[in-house]
Design an enzyme around this catalytic site. Structure first.
Site, PDB file in Angstrom:
ATOM      1  N   GLU A  18      29.057  39.641  40.694  1.00 35.37           N
ATOM      2  CA  GLU A  18      28.404  40.422  42.042  1.00 35.37           C
ATOM      3  C   GLU A  18      28.459  39.588  43.868  1.00 35.37           C
ATOM      4  OE1 GLU A  18      24.298  42.704  41.695  1.00 35.37           O
ATOM      5  OE2 GLU A  18      25.242  43.171  43.815  1.00 35.37           O
ATOM      6  N   GLU A 158      23.082  51.681  38.500  1.00 35.06           N
ATOM      7  CA  GLU A 158      21.823  51.565  38.739  1.00 35.06           C
ATOM      8  C   GLU A 158      21.715  52.706  39.165  1.00 35.06           C
ATOM      9  OE1 GLU A 158      19.303  48.417  39.795  1.00 35.06           O
ATOM     10  OE2 GLU A 158      19.941  47.489  37.532  1.00 35.06           O
ATOM     11  N   TYR A 226      15.669  43.459  32.992  1.00 34.22           N
ATOM     12  CA  TYR A 226      15.175  41.723  33.546  1.00 34.22           C
ATOM     13  C   TYR A 226      14.117  41.869  33.427  1.00 34.22           C
ATOM     14  CZ  TYR A 226      19.392  42.401  37.038  1.00 34.22           C
ATOM     15  OH  TYR A 226      20.647  41.904  37.518  1.00 34.22           O
ATOM     16  N   GLU A 283      22.960  44.376  32.515  1.00 32.26           N
ATOM     17  CA  GLU A 283      22.351  43.622  33.147  1.00 32.26           C
ATOM     18  C   GLU A 283      21.186  42.800  32.916  1.00 32.26           C
ATOM     19  OE1 GLU A 283      21.558  44.319  37.670  1.00 32.26           O
ATOM     20  OE2 GLU A 283      23.286  44.767  37.461  1.00 32.26           O
TER      21      GLU A 283
HETATM   22  O1  AHR Z   1      21.610  41.481  40.073  1.00 26.71           O
HETATM   23  C1  AHR Z   1      20.789  41.815  41.175  1.00 26.71           C
HETATM   24  C2  AHR Z   1      20.729  43.702  41.029  1.00 26.71           C
HETATM   25  O2  AHR Z   1      19.890  43.534  39.902  1.00 26.71           O
HETATM   26  C3  AHR Z   1      21.999  44.279  40.693  1.00 26.71           C
HETATM   27  O3  AHR Z   1      22.955  44.227  42.485  1.00 26.71           O
HETATM   28  C4  AHR Z   1      21.262  45.599  40.928  1.00 26.71           C
HETATM   29  O4  AHR Z   1      22.246  45.645  39.800  1.00 26.71           O
HETATM   30  C5  AHR Z   1      19.393  44.967  40.075  1.00 26.71           C
HETATM   31  O5  AHR Z   1      19.144  46.113  40.684  1.00 26.71           O
END
Ligand code: AHR
Length: 502
Positions: A18, A158, A226, A283
């Site tokens: 990114e 997202e 995450y 992600e």
């Molecule tokens: O990976 C960092 C951020 O985490 C990304 O831009 C987003 O999609 C997510 O919230």
């Protein structure tokens, strides 16, 4: 253990870049040129796809800013990540050329948050149409007369958050509108349209989008999860300096991926019982506190993060019937990276070596493994300390990847396989905080492993504490008789038995 019909898609081993911090400008490039060291490193682990330009950045990215002579490209502001000036010097052609050099398929995220359906449709025509149109003439003038053939296509990112703060009802209506104008062109593979999916355990999102969007309009549904120590953003905790309690919490949170994938898949099953739609975890990774002076969201990467990555990849392998894509966030210098750079130097993190070890599973046939894991207990946290996945490759070799998350104890595991030869490789180190630095880049690397014993009906493995092992059985056979765990009196050894599926 039982060889199934399911193939572990190589796309589970994808990565993500990114426009954020030092990921693109510094990580992928050095002084504006693609880094040769990076390209060689990514080729070595055979990364199957690379997702770009975001993340949240995708929904403020206007592709026309990133084509044509670099010195004429507009300077825009990256309002999501630091309000820094984006000079757009890395755009569509630069990204697609880089993917070609790496040998990875490009996975683009289209701007649905601040772009129009027309803008998205034009981008696809610009890249993929093989005939002559105003847009493809422009592509030719910019140096690429031939159609590109991008097929992985995310419609928004997202959309429940930075991509537009939408409800799933609103998103699904918009998705239908945008996706309808995303065309597959002759002469190149069909578009794989991917619905912007849920945040972690937001099962309602999945329920609504699966109900509202006809399955012929999607190829996949994404999911972001995450590992945050508190379970939520903002990230806390250290990347190389953390107590044992943080380690155990991280592993407990990482194990949640299994439950989250299982529950989203179960919802998808109601609308898509034949599992035609892929779940794409585009992600994932452990996200801790950013370190000072290294760029936005920079964090080092320790043995803990390698164990976590190995666990997660085992989870994906074991859900390969539904999970057919995934992207670790992010490839360089941001969050859970496989590569860190400093000026002209580059280092490979312990997590890089996991991807190197696990590449044997790419496009291999999944082997179903049944086992009961012993527990690792620390203070109030209890985690299952053993994770296993296995596959058979196209030439008949079996690979079993095992993770022992117990920090103190070895684990005695009995695996009912045989083969012409058995060999093993390991990633481990004295401390879970151990990591590679520019001064000591090979502290945590892959080493040969011979802590196993080939017996008549099993291979007995003694997994050291905090280790990742991949065993290879050449011309492997899954044995049909039951396996027996070896006896041991040592309190320092936990036991596990991996059973044949009866
Ligand atoms: O990976 C960092 C951020 O985490 C990304 O831009 C987003 O999609 C997510 O919230």
């Amino acid at each position: 253990m039982d060889t199934s019909k399911v193939v572990i898609s190589k796309h589970i081993y994808g990565h993500f870049a990114e426009h954020l911090g030092r990921c693109v400008y510094d990580g992928l490039l050095r002084n504006g040129t693609p880094r040769k060291d990076m390209i060689a490193a990514l080729r070595k682990i055979r990364i199957p796809n690379l997702r770009w330009p975001g993340g949240c950045f995708a929904d403020e990215y206007h592709w026309r800013n990133g084509i044509g002579p670099q010195d004429k490209r507009p300077k825009t502001v990256n309002t999501t990540w630091g309000m820094v000036v984006e000079d757009n010097s890395f755009g569509t052609h630069e990204f697609l050329d880089l993917c070609e050099q790496i040998g990875a398929e490009p996975y683009l995220a289209g701007n649905m948050g601040s772009g129009t359906p027309q803008e998205m449709a034009d981008w696809i025509e610009y890249m993929n149409y093989g005939g002559i149109s105003t847009l493809t003439n422009l592509r030719s003038r910019n140096g690429h007369p031939n159609q590109y053939g991008v097929s992985w296509w995310g419609v928004g990112n997202e959309s429940w958050g930075c991509g537009g703060d939408m409800t799933p009802e609103h998103y699904s209506n918009l998705y239908k509108q945008y996706a309808n104008f995303c065309k597959s062109y002759p002469g190149v593979p069909r578009l794989k349209k991917i619905v912007s999916g849920a945040n972690a355990d937001d099962y309602r999102w999945t329920e609504v989008v699966m109900k509202n969007i006809p399955i012929h309009l999607m190829w996949g549904l994404s999911l972001h999860y995450y590992t945050w120590l508190t379970g939520n953003w903002p990230p806390t905790g250290g990347s190389t300096n953390f107590p044992k309690s943080e380690y155990t919490t991280a592993m407990r949170q990482a194990w949640r991926m299994d439950e989250i994938v299982t529950k989203h898949s179960a919802i998808m099953d109601q609308y898509d019982p034949l599992k035609n739609i892929a779940l794409v975890v585009d992600e994932w990774g452990i996200w801790v506190k950013q370190e000072p002076d290294q760029g936005l969201l920079y964090q080092q990467n320790s043995l803990r993060d390698a164990l976590l990555a190995a666990l997660t990849l085992n989870i994906f392998n074991n859900h390969a019937d539904r999970v057919r894509g995934a992207n670790l966030a992010q490839v360089a210098n941001v969050i859970h990276s496989i590569v860190l750079t400093s000026g002209d130097s580059m280092l490979l993190t312990p997590t890089y070596h996991v991807f190197d070890l696990y590449k044997v599973h790419q496009d291999s046939r999944h082997i179903l493994v049944k086992y009961t894991s012993p527990s690792y207990v620390h203070e109030k946290d209890t985690i299952a300390c053993l994770s296993v996945s296995a596959s058979r490759d196209s030439i008949g070799h079996i690979h079993v990847s095992l993770v022992n998350m117990d920090v103190e104890k070895s684990l005695d595991v009995s695996i009912p396989i045989s083969g012409r030869t058995i060999s093993g490789q390991i990633i481990t180190s004295p401390k879970v905080t151990d990591h590679n630095t520019f001064g000591d880049p090979d502290k945590v690397v892959i080493k040969p492993f011979n802590g196993f014993l080939k017996q008549e009906k099993t291979v007995q493995v003694l997994l050291p504490p905090k280790s990742i092992v991949v065993l290879e059985a050449r011309d492997g056979v899954v044995l049909t008789s039951n396996s027996i765990a070896p006896e041991s009196n040592s309190t320092q050894i936990n036991k596990a038995v991996i059973k044949n599926k009866q």
